[in-house]
Design a protein around this motif. Sequence first.
Motif, short mmCIF file in Angstrom:
data_model
loop_
_atom_site.label_atom_id
_atom_site.label_comp_id
_atom_site.label_asym_id
_atom_site.label_seq_id
_atom_site.Cartn_x
_atom_site.Cartn_y
_atom_site.Cartn_z
N PHE A 176 0.67 -1.00 0.04
CA PHE A 176 0.11 -0.02 0.10
C PHE A 176 1.06 1.12 0.07
N LEU A 177 1.90 1.47 0.89
CA LEU A 177 2.70 2.31 0.71
C LEU A 177 3.45 2.65 -0.37
N GLN A 178 3.93 1.54 -1.01
CA GLN A 178 4.77 1.32 -2.42
C GLN A 178 3.73 2.28 -3.32
N GLU A 179 2.53 1.67 -3.47
CA GLU A 179 1.35 2.32 -4.51
C GLU A 179 1.28 3.89 -4.01
N LEU A 180 1.05 3.97 -2.95
CA LEU A 180 0.87 5.27 -2.40
C LEU A 180 2.07 6.51 -2.67
N THR A 181 3.13 6.06 -2.75
CA THR A 181 3.98 6.99 -2.74
C THR A 181 5.09 6.86 -3.98
N GLY A 182 4.64 5.65 -4.80
CA GLY A 182 5.09 5.57 -5.99
C GLY A 182 6.74 5.19 -6.06
N LEU A 183 7.28 4.99 -5.03
CA LEU A 183 8.60 4.29 -4.94
C LEU A 183 8.72 3.08 -5.24
N THR A 184 10.10 2.53 -5.65
CA THR A 184 10.20 1.31 -6.25
C THR A 184 10.29 0.39 -4.71
N LYS A 185 10.30 -0.98 -4.77
CA LYS A 185 10.42 -1.83 -3.39
C LYS A 185 11.60 -1.53 -2.81
N GLY A 186 12.53 -1.55 -3.56
CA GLY A 186 14.32 -1.05 -3.17
C GLY A 186 14.33 0.09 -2.40
N ASN A 187 13.81 1.07 -3.05
CA ASN A 187 13.85 2.50 -2.75
C ASN A 187 13.09 2.70 -1.39
N LEU A 188 11.94 1.92 -1.53
CA LEU A 188 10.98 2.23 -0.36
C LEU A 188 11.61 1.23 0.88
#
Length: 117
Positions: free
Chosen positions: A36-48
């Motif tokens: 959910f945070l990944q989708e919300l922020t638009g960050l990649t998995k690694g970056n998040l």
Amino acid sequence: MLPYQELAQLNKLVHEPARLSILTALSACTMAEFLFLQELTGLTKGNLSSHLAKLEDGGLIAIDKHFVRRKIPQTTIRITAEGRAAVDNHWKRLASIHEKIRKQGAHNGHPPASFLE
């Protein structure tokens, strides 16, 4: 202290745009799943993951990794009391700094009077 100097003194752990986005999102809920945070922020998995690790090291968030039905990994993240205070304080400081700059006329494209002399 001049407002421009105050900007340079902001908490860099919180102020970094991706981390500010994460903390702001988490401050609006009890907890959030990684995806959910990944989708919300638009960050990649690694970056998040990298930003979450820094926030966790700083004591601003808590991360819980567990399995659903014994085989589906799930990572949930929640903001700590320290994290909530840090992000709330950060937004208040930004608003205060912005107001000081606006009152000086810099926001309207006009330099402060002391610069004109």
